[in-house]
Design an enzyme around this catalytic site. Structure first.
Site, PDB file in Angstrom:
ATOM      1  N   ARG A  74      71.965 -25.325  37.395  1.00  0.00           N
ATOM      2  CA  ARG A  74      72.598 -24.013  37.401  1.00  0.00           C
ATOM      3  C   ARG A  74      73.255 -23.887  38.775  1.00  0.00           C
ATOM      4  NH1 ARG A  74      68.735 -18.966  35.785  1.00  0.00           N
ATOM      5  NH2 ARG A  74      68.450 -18.869  38.026  1.00  0.00           N
TER       6      ARG A  74
ATOM      7  N   HIS B  57      65.303 -23.164  42.359  1.00  0.00           N
ATOM      8  CA  HIS B  57      64.668 -22.529  41.201  1.00  0.00           C
ATOM      9  C   HIS B  57      64.371 -23.649  40.209  1.00  0.00           C
ATOM     10  CE1 HIS B  57      63.470 -19.083  38.914  1.00  0.00           C
ATOM     11  NE2 HIS B  57      64.389 -19.209  37.990  1.00  0.00           N
TER      12      HIS B  57
ATOM     13  N   ARG C 251      59.106 -15.521  44.870  1.00  0.00           N
ATOM     14  CA  ARG C 251      60.075 -14.594  44.268  1.00  0.00           C
ATOM     15  C   ARG C 251      59.511 -14.096  42.941  1.00  0.00           C
ATOM     16  NH1 ARG C 251      63.348 -19.242  45.219  1.00  0.00           N
ATOM     17  NH2 ARG C 251      63.447 -19.520  42.965  1.00  0.00           N
TER      18      ARG C 251
ATOM     19  N   TYR D 159      68.881  -1.197   4.148  1.00  0.00           N
ATOM     20  CA  TYR D 159      69.981  -1.955   3.546  1.00  0.00           C
ATOM     21  C   TYR D 159      69.518  -3.164   2.746  1.00  0.00           C
ATOM     22  CZ  TYR D 159      73.132   0.709   6.574  1.00  0.00           C
ATOM     23  OH  TYR D 159      73.832   1.706   7.199  1.00  0.00           O
TER      24      TYR D 159
ATOM     25  N   MET E  80      71.623   0.687  13.001  1.00  0.00           N
ATOM     26  CA  MET E  80      72.199   0.855  14.337  1.00  0.00           C
ATOM     27  C   MET E  80      71.444   1.889  15.168  1.00  0.00           C
ATOM     28  SD  MET E  80      76.118   1.585  15.539  1.00  0.00           S
ATOM     29  CE  MET E  80      76.792   0.150  14.730  1.00  0.00           C
ATOM     30  N   ASP E  81      71.060   2.998  14.533  1.00  0.00           N
ATOM     31  CA  ASP E  81      70.415   4.089  15.272  1.00  0.00           C
ATOM     32  C   ASP E  81      69.008   4.406  14.788  1.00  0.00           C
ATOM     33  OD1 ASP E  81      72.694   5.444  16.995  1.00  0.00           O
ATOM     34  OD2 ASP E  81      73.558   4.864  15.056  1.00  0.00           O
TER      35      ASP E  81
HETATM   36  C1  PLP Z   1      64.926 -14.217  37.835  1.00  0.00           C
HETATM   37  C2  PLP Z   1      64.621 -15.088  38.971  1.00  0.00           C
HETATM   38  C3  PLP Z   1      63.356 -15.090  39.563  1.00  0.00           C
HETATM   39  C4  PLP Z   1      62.182 -14.337  38.993  1.00  0.00           C
HETATM   40  O1  PLP Z   1      61.705 -15.032  37.872  1.00  0.00           O
HETATM   41  P1  PLP Z   1      60.434 -14.455  37.055  1.00  0.00           P
HETATM   42  O2  PLP Z   1      60.071 -15.546  36.134  1.00  0.00           O
HETATM   43  O3  PLP Z   1      60.933 -13.240  36.340  1.00  0.00           O
HETATM   44  O4  PLP Z   1      59.401 -14.153  38.048  1.00  0.00           O
HETATM   45  C5  PLP Z   1      63.173 -15.845  40.699  1.00  0.00           C
HETATM   46  N1  PLP Z   1      64.183 -16.559  41.218  1.00  0.00           N
HETATM   47  C6  PLP Z   1      65.404 -16.595  40.657  1.00  0.00           C
HETATM   48  C7  PLP Z   1      66.471 -17.406  41.280  1.00  0.00           C
HETATM   49  C8  PLP Z   1      65.668 -15.878  39.525  1.00  0.00           C
HETATM   50  O5  PLP Z   1      66.877 -15.909  38.963  1.00  0.00           O
END
Ligand code: PLP
Length: 391
Positions: A149, A181, A237, A282, A330-331
């Site tokens: 990515r 990541h 994170r 439906y 839809m609603d």
């Molecule tokens: C979304 C994201 C996270 C958090 O991931 P979780 O699995 O929701 O804890 C951490 N780092 C990056 C780069 C992300 O895009």
């Protein structure tokens, strides 16, 4: 011709029967627990996607109250909105177009927002913005350790490090962090994670050898915060787990004392008895086999209710989980209340998802019903539903 006022949407919002309640103390408590579990000295709360649907600024403030000292977002506009709300803590943004005419980069630099850099193009764009603003940008070098990515691949890393070093010498920018990541972030025990982390350590070593840093290293998202303390490095994170959602199939957030912050409710707008052999919604995909009571819920796929929940026992009403019957519209959609109404009547509150410890379905259970996860469910909730905040 006068422009059609944007108020139209707001009128619909005010009239909407569905309610999203966000318990901010759950986010604060969850962050506190995760922070105690993590071995890192820094803790980033990820509030991308409008704070995973909980509200960008509110989620950020609740997380900071719980002990987070960094915020993470994808888009520059999100980061700038946090600054404009008066949040002064460090913020990292990692998704933007690296072009010289992207004035958002300049605004981000001017607002003291850290930027992820995973290519020489991005580095140049940030350097240009720094020069024009006369302010040294802080960057975090991103390694692509296998997710394919964002980020630089290991073979392109030396070039990125070298270019960064030159710009540091000119005092144009400063490298504050290095991160990646994981492709198997949500499968902590996967062997590919070890290989990715070895590559990351190698990349950080190269950067340090070239004279960058010391770099704040960050790798772990929620699943690895809970399951891989060896991957915590200098910062973690947290996303899903801080909202009380499961970050991996085998992880039950309640086992860590984490609870969901978000609840979606609506009043039943109609309760009626139908005889056996009645087709519901439906194409009559559902038929009653006996006399049943049905309840009408005023939420549908325009509100983010997935069609795939039809037939699943996910809606709490009268103290029990009841199945959705027939196609979701839809609603609106129908709930099968059973052969007797059991005292359930018009105006009674139905809870779509919330805290499973109260007997409600969790967003994770909804996600499972549509072969996805809780994060997709909470992110789908339409803006037309008003969010109400509990401190
Ligand atoms: C979304 C994201 C996270 C958090 O991931 P979780 O699995 O929701 O804890 C951490 N780092 C990056 C780069 C992300 O895009």
């Amino acid at each position: 011709m006068s422009q059609r006022p944007a108020v139209l949407g707001n009128e619909a919002v005010q009239a909407h029967a569905g309610q999203v309640t966000v318990d901010l103390s759950a986010i604060t408590d969850n962050v506190g627990r995760l922070r105690r579990l993590s071995r890192s000295s820094h803790f980033m709360a990820v509030v991308k996607g409008n704070g995973y649907g909980h509200g960008l600024v509110s989620a950020a403030r609740a997380a900071l109250d719980g002990g987070a000292d960094w915020l993470g977002v994808a888009q520059l506009a999100e980061a700038i909105a946090l600054r404009e709300a008066g949040i002064a803590e460090p913020i990292l943004a990692w998704l933007y177009l690296a072009s010289a005419d992207n004035e958002m980069i300049e605004r981000a630099v001017a607002s003291g927002i850290d930027l992820s850099v995973g290519s020489v193009e991005q580095l140049r764009a940030v350097a240009g913005a720094s020069r024009r603003q006369g302010r040294r940008a802080e960057i975090h070098l991103e390694l692509d350790s296998g997710l394919s990515r964002g980020g630089a691949r290991l073979e392109d890393w030396p070039e990125l490090v070298e270019a960064t070093k030159q710009l540091e010498r000119q005092n144009v920018l400063h490298s504050r962090g290095a991160w990646t990541h994981l492709a198997w972030a949500d499968v902590p025990a996967h062997s590919a994670n070890s290989a990715s982390v070895l590559d990351f350590e190698r990349a950080v070593h190269e950067a340090h050898m070239a004279g960058l840093g010391p770099l704040t290293r960050h790798v772990a998202s929620s699943a690895n915060i809970l399951d891989r303390p060896d991957l915590h490095f200098d910062m973690v994170r947290a996303g899903l787990a801080m909202y009380g959602l499961s970050p991996a199939d085998h992880i039950n957030p309640a086992a860590f004392g984490l609870r969901p912050a978000l609840t979606v409710t609506a009043p039943l707008v109609l309760v009626k008895r139908v005889p056996a052999g009645t087709g519901v919604s439906y194409e009559h995909r559902a038929m009653t086999h006996e006399s049943r009571f049905l309840g009408l819920v005023p939420l549908g796929y325009a509100d983010g209710i997935p069609k795939g929940i039809s037939g699943h026992r996910l809606v709490k009403v009268g103290g029990e989980l009841k199945p959705v019957i027939g196609k979701v519209c839809m609603d609106q959609f129908m709930v099968d209340l059973g052969p007797e109404a059991g005292g359930i009547s018009v105006g009674d509150t139905v809870e779509l998802f919330g805290d499973p410890s109260t007997g409600a379905a969790s967003a994770d259970m909804w996600g499972e019903a549509i072969s996805s996860h809780g994060d997709e469910i909470i992110n789908r909730i339409a803006p037309r539903l008003v969010r109400r905040y509990r401190a």
